[in-house]
Design a protein around this motif. Structure first.
Motif, PDB file in Angstrom:
ATOM      1  N   ALA A 129      72.724 105.064  19.590  1.00  9.74           N
ATOM      2  CA  ALA A 129      72.691 105.036  21.055  1.00  9.74           C
ATOM      3  C   ALA A 129      71.527 104.199  21.579  1.00  9.74           C
ATOM      4  CB  ALA A 129      72.605 106.462  21.593  1.00  9.74           C
ATOM      5  N   GLY A 130      70.420 104.190  20.833  1.00 10.20           N
ATOM      6  CA  GLY A 130      69.208 103.544  21.340  1.00 10.20           C
ATOM      7  C   GLY A 130      69.083 102.073  21.025  1.00 10.20           C
ATOM      8  N   ALA A 139      71.747 107.717  30.612  1.00  9.75           N
ATOM      9  CA  ALA A 139      71.908 109.149  30.845  1.00  9.75           C
ATOM     10  C   ALA A 139      71.119 109.946  29.818  1.00  9.75           C
ATOM     11  CB  ALA A 139      73.390 109.513  30.782  1.00  9.75           C
ATOM     12  N   LEU A 140      71.242 109.533  28.565  1.00 12.26           N
ATOM     13  CA  LEU A 140      70.564 110.235  27.475  1.00 12.26           C
ATOM     14  C   LEU A 140      69.053 110.215  27.669  1.00 12.26           C
ATOM     15  CD1 LEU A 140      71.698 111.503  24.829  1.00 12.26           C
ATOM     16  CD2 LEU A 140      70.906 109.448  23.666  1.00 12.26           C
ATOM     17  N   GLU A 143      68.092 112.402  30.760  1.00 13.77           N
ATOM     18  CA  GLU A 143      68.331 113.830  30.595  1.00 13.77           C
ATOM     19  C   GLU A 143      67.470 114.451  29.499  1.00 13.77           C
ATOM     20  OE1 GLU A 143      72.256 116.163  30.643  1.00 13.77           O
ATOM     21  OE2 GLU A 143      72.870 114.069  30.809  1.00 13.77           O
ATOM     22  N   PHE A 144      67.290 113.730  28.409  1.00  8.87           N
ATOM     23  CA  PHE A 144      66.644 114.352  27.256  1.00  8.87           C
ATOM     24  C   PHE A 144      65.378 113.644  26.791  1.00  8.87           C
ATOM     25  CE2 PHE A 144      71.215 115.275  26.897  1.00  8.87           C
ATOM     26  CZ  PHE A 144      71.166 116.654  26.978  1.00  8.87           C
ATOM     27  N   VAL A 145      65.495 112.347  26.505  1.00  5.82           N
ATOM     28  CA  VAL A 145      64.388 111.655  25.857  1.00  5.82           C
ATOM     29  C   VAL A 145      63.136 111.657  26.727  1.00  5.82           C
ATOM     30  CG1 VAL A 145      63.640 109.537  24.741  1.00  5.82           C
ATOM     31  CG2 VAL A 145      66.050 110.187  24.674  1.00  5.82           C
TER      32      VAL A 145
ATOM     33  N   ILE B 184      60.360 100.994  16.577  1.00  4.97           N
ATOM     34  CA  ILE B 184      60.386 100.452  17.941  1.00  4.97           C
ATOM     35  C   ILE B 184      61.304  99.228  18.048  1.00  4.97           C
ATOM     36  CG2 ILE B 184      58.049 101.267  18.442  1.00  4.97           C
ATOM     37  CD1 ILE B 184      57.137  98.359  18.319  1.00  4.97           C
ATOM     38  N   PHE B 185      61.587  98.602  16.922  1.00 12.24           N
ATOM     39  CA  PHE B 185      62.481  97.445  16.970  1.00 12.24           C
ATOM     40  C   PHE B 185      63.943  97.860  16.897  1.00 12.24           C
ATOM     41  CE2 PHE B 185      58.611  95.758  14.738  1.00 12.24           C
ATOM     42  CZ  PHE B 185      58.078  95.177  15.870  1.00 12.24           C
ATOM     43  N   THR B 186      64.235  98.874  16.081  1.00  9.15           N
ATOM     44  CA  THR B 186      65.628  99.310  15.968  1.00  9.15           C
ATOM     45  C   THR B 186      66.041 100.154  17.170  1.00  9.15           C
ATOM     46  OG1 THR B 186      64.942 101.205  14.627  1.00  9.15           O
ATOM     47  CG2 THR B 186      65.633  99.246  13.456  1.00  9.15           C
ATOM     48  N   LEU B 187      65.072 100.678  17.898  1.00  9.04           N
ATOM     49  CA  LEU B 187      65.372 101.421  19.126  1.00  9.04           C
ATOM     50  C   LEU B 187      64.953 100.616  20.352  1.00  9.04           C
ATOM     51  CD1 LEU B 187      64.465 105.176  18.486  1.00  9.04           C
ATOM     52  CD2 LEU B 187      66.705 104.115  18.603  1.00  9.04           C
ATOM     53  N   ALA B 188      65.058  99.322  20.246  1.00  5.74           N
ATOM     54  CA  ALA B 188      64.518  98.437  21.278  1.00  5.74           C
ATOM     55  C   ALA B 188      64.981  98.803  22.692  1.00  5.74           C
ATOM     56  CB  ALA B 188      64.897  96.990  20.965  1.00  5.74           C
TER      57      ALA B 188
END
Lengths: 233, 233
Positions: A129-130, A139-140, A143-145, B184-188
């Motif tokens: 998702a990220g 939304a995620l 709401e959560f993160v 931090i790169f894979t969740l950019a």
DNA sequence: GTCTATATTATGATAGAC
DNA sequence: GTCTATCATAATATAGAC
């Protein structure tokens, strides 16, 4: 999980309409549980709604009946997973009311690691998702993160003032922490090949918790700023 | 990338056979580059060979002509990506011949972070490959991951003896390091939402390098075991 | 709510002309 | 080696009986 004999049988208010509702809720949950597994193992694109239905033991049209579409199922899985994590987090926090911030942070971070180990799906889903911008990600995050990050950041700042935590931007540090703690679980197959041991074994897990906390928690260099630089051990 | 006027034109040895070969190699490379992007962004299942072909600007049958199948394309992408990383790693190591191990480790780890930032595809692909057991994973581990881990582990052990690196199993620590540095790169997309800044900006990158190295390198507590506990700064 | 049957589309792969 | 055309399959989604 299996609730085949509900208490409504005693009440006798038209079981013909009451019992089916319970059954419907149950199939919805079965589908959700199967989807969690399928999505985590094969990714959004790799998982098929037919495979989900088969794993749940229901006919495939039922997943679209209950969740509208594959996208709807994906959203439901994300919400359920993130919600489950946040529930245990909030109740844990509530139970720690009154405990000093450094200890609280340490315990909550340990919980995070153990939750990640027990729910390997969790980070695989969050990773997917990220990666890219999307409506669901917004939304995620809202709401959560973000609530989670805000709470933890406050604790980190307190621990930093007490000289018990590594210096640096709290949000940045959280990504370092999350990455450090979860990589062995998301790369489980590779870890098994390299180290020969499963990252989910109890022994490995204890070592992992100790190693991760040891990276970020410092034994109080007693910074001149804070008042109470309490130190453990 | 574009080599439209090759020197063979002067040689005059049947350009009718020579030029097409160069063109074929070129399309193979275009397909490979497009596949790298598509696989990293959408995963193996989510990427379609048609989308790869479209991104490469060629007709879809050409991808199977050059790579036999979608699986073959996937393998080629993995090999190319891992190979590119290992090439820069090996040549960097060669250039550091004679430098002390702690400095060598520090520089090599910094290179790792910067390579990860410049090639965000790299870890997305490796993550996919490392999640579940597969033949390709075995090959990848034996050819690239294990040699890399062995080299780094030796350096970590040396740094630990010098009291300059966090204690713990070197292989385990490498997974902590990889996770901490790459998350931090894979969740950019999520990072952008939470922090407001792109993790790929130069400023953020420098802070990131400092934070990551600061987590694992310790300023020489001068362990009693080793002989030369050289300290930097 | 749950089933069977099917419409529709997308995809991996190949055949055959050039 | 590259193109056009096409096959076979698998997937999402829906229609309609029960």
């Amino acid at each position: 999980m299996i609730k085949s004999e509900p208490a409504e049988a005693l009440e006798y208010t038209s079981p013909a309409t009451r019992r089916p509702q319970a059954r419907a809720r149950e199939t919805g949950e079965k589908i959700l549980a199967a989807a969690l597994k399928e999505f985590a193992e094969h990714g959004f694109a790799g998982a098929s709604t037919r495979a989900v239905a088969a794993a749940a033991g229901v006919q495939h049209p039922l997943v679209n009946y209950h969740f509208k579409s594959k996208e709807g199922l994906w959203r439901a899985v994300l919400e359920a997973t993130a919600g489950q994590f946040m529930d245990q987090f909030q109740s844990r926090l509530a139970g720690l009311r009154g405990v000093d911030d450094v200890t609280k942070l340490r315990l909550v971070q340990e919980d995070f690691i153990r939750f990640s180990a027990e729910n390997p799906h969790f980070h695989l889903l969050m990773s997917q998702a990220g990666q890219h911008p999307s409506k669901q990600l917004n939304a995620l995050v809202n709401e959560f993160v973000r609530p989670y990050f805000t709470t933890i950041s406050a604790l980190i700042r307190a621990a930093q003032r007490a000289g018990s935590y590594v210096e640096g931007d709290p949000e940045h540090l959280q990504y370092l922490f999350i990455g450090a703690t979860t990589r062995i679980f998301t790369l489980a197959a590779e870890v098994k090949l390299i180290t020969g041991a499963s990252p989910f074994s109890a022994a490995m897990l204890d070592r992992h918790v100790a190693a991760c906390l040891g990276l970020f928690f410092r034994t109080s260099t007693a910074k001149p700023t804070g008042a109470n630089s309490r130190r453990k051990t």
